[in-house]
Scaffold this active site. Structure first.
Site, short mmCIF file in Angstrom:
data_model
loop_
_atom_site.label_atom_id
_atom_site.label_comp_id
_atom_site.label_asym_id
_atom_site.label_seq_id
_atom_site.Cartn_x
_atom_site.Cartn_y
_atom_site.Cartn_z
CE1 TYR A 202 52.94 33.33 71.35
CE2 TYR A 202 51.15 35.08 71.91
CZ TYR A 202 52.47 34.24 72.54
OH TYR A 202 53.70 35.08 72.66
CB SER B 49 61.25 31.50 78.21
OG SER B 49 60.84 32.36 78.86
CB THR C 22 60.22 38.43 76.10
OG1 THR C 22 58.48 37.76 75.96
CG2 THR C 22 59.87 38.65 74.94
C1 SIN Z 1 57.88 33.06 76.55
O1 SIN Z 1 58.67 33.52 76.84
O2 SIN Z 1 58.44 31.62 76.15
C2 SIN Z 1 56.20 32.95 76.09
C3 SIN Z 1 56.48 34.60 75.75
C4 SIN Z 1 57.01 34.87 74.47
O3 SIN Z 1 58.29 34.88 74.26
O4 SIN Z 1 57.26 36.45 75.22
#
Ligand code: SIN
Length: 374
Positions: free
Chosen positions: A75, A108, A142
């Site tokens: 996504y 991230s 995450t």
């Molecule tokens: C991210 O790290 O930006 C994508 C995955 C997540 O937030 O779990």
């Protein structure tokens, strides 16, 4: 608003954002704020009996939007803006007056050292230096959350709770975990008992030390763990329970980054059987000012690689040996490459970058890492 209605509202907002996926999204237009403080923070409510909390949004799955409510991979991370996240959890306004700041809206892996420094500078200014603000929340993807959390733990040292939060399921998923995680993180940032524990990470009803915690599973909600150090506490029915009194991680180095504008490049190289030395040479040639090895076992590398490492260390180039195993220690050594102690490769990389940014040489770097090694 019931949970089902809220899920529909979030899904509708997500659908709108999909029509125009421009990042970062500014969803603050047409909002009337109840109060703007001297630092320009906008609060949608100002109940003087409640603490004030600032949320710094950076993107990630917690602000993610998928085309189906069962999609938990593939996504778009960082699709929803901070005000949408706040509006989806009106319960937080019973806990605190909340102001949102959109620092970035990215997946991230795209959090740069410029964004890290901006987060530290802004939290130090608008949270630490303002007695009217109780604490800060940082919403984050995450995948690299543990790195930003470690960075903020090292660079924001005002005793106020700094809580880094993410979600494993996008806002559009059935049983999205973001809204409750966000409520819990605001609750913690407003909680006096959360002070002076270093930065904290909240997901899946658990409170962890930003210094020690890591993402341990690519998909499950129960992913953030500190395998050696354990959790600091739990949140039940939105009440925080700490297992121990406030304490800081052993061996932590605190940094003042007020005048730091750049973090030198540090690369992580992953060790495996019969590894050649090409990656080390390439890292140096391409501008790395330090290297962290995700070594096998307690930091070992192939003979070829170890020889190249020794030659490079002898020139004063900082090489930190960590472990690819996911937990455990790389023991202290007083010459050659530097042991990471209990820090995993991503956290060792952040620490090495900060030490280099402050102009430290190899022996000062060895000393800083030596505090987390036996
Ligand atoms: C991210 O790290 O930006 C994508 C995955 C997540 O937030 O779990």
């Amino acid at each position: 608003m019931g949970p089902y209605t809220r899920a529909l509202a979030v899904a509708a907002l997500a659908a709108l954002s999909q029509a125009s996926p421009i990042l970062p999204r500014d969803d603050s237009t047409n909002i009337t704020y109840a109060f703007t403080n001297p630092n320009g923070l906008n609060f949608t409510q100002m109940n003087t009996t409640l603490p004030n909390v600032t949320i710094f949004a950076t993107g990630g799955t917690i602000a993610g939007s998928a085309s189906s409510n069962t999609a938990t991979t593939g996504y778009q991370a960082g699709a929803l803006g901070i005000q949408t996240l706040i509006d989806a959890v009106p319960e937080m306004l019973d806990i605190a007056n909340v102001a949102g700041i959109q620092v970035a809206n990215v997946g991230s892996p795209d959090i740069s050292s410029t964004i890290l420094l901006e987060l530290a500078h802004r939290i130090n200014t608008v949270v630490c230096e303002d007695d009217t603000i109780s604490g800060a929340v940082v919403t984050h993807g995450t995948d690299t959350l543990e790195e930003t959390a470690f960075f903020l733990d090292a660079t924001v040292n005002c005793k106020k709770p700094i809580v880094i939060v993410g979600a494993m399921r996008p806002a559009t998923a059935i049983s999205a975990d973001g809204p409750y995680n966000l409520l819990q993180s605001v609750t913690l940032a407003a909680n006096q008992d959360a002070r002076d524990r270093g930065a904290l990470v909240v997901l899946n009803d658990r409170i962890a030390s930003a210094y020690y915690v890591s993402k341990t599973n690519a998909n499950s909600l129960d992913t953030f763990k500190a395998l050696e150090a354990g959790y600091l506490g739990a949140i039940v029915s939105n009440e925080a329970y700490f297992y121990y009194p406030a304490v800081q991680p052993t061996g932590k180095t605190a940094f003042d980054v007020t005048n730091v504008t750049e973090i030198p490049r540090v690369d992580i190289l992953y060790s495996y059987l019969d590894m050649s030395n090409d990656t080390l040479l390439s890292a140096v040639e391409n501008g790395a000012e330090g290297v962290v090895i995700a070594g096998t076992g307690a930091g070992s590398t192939s003979g070829t690689f170890s020889s190249a490492m020794s030659e490079l260390s002898d020139t004063g180039f900082p090489i930190v040996r960590s472990t690819r195993t996911g937990s455990g220690e790389v023991p202290y050594s007083d010459s050659g490459s530097i042991s990471s102690g209990f820090l995993n490769p991503p956290k060792a990389r952040i620490l090495l970058g900060l030490l280099l940014a402050k102009g430290n040489g190899v022996e000062e770097i060895r000393e800083a890492f030596g505090k987390v090694a036996v």
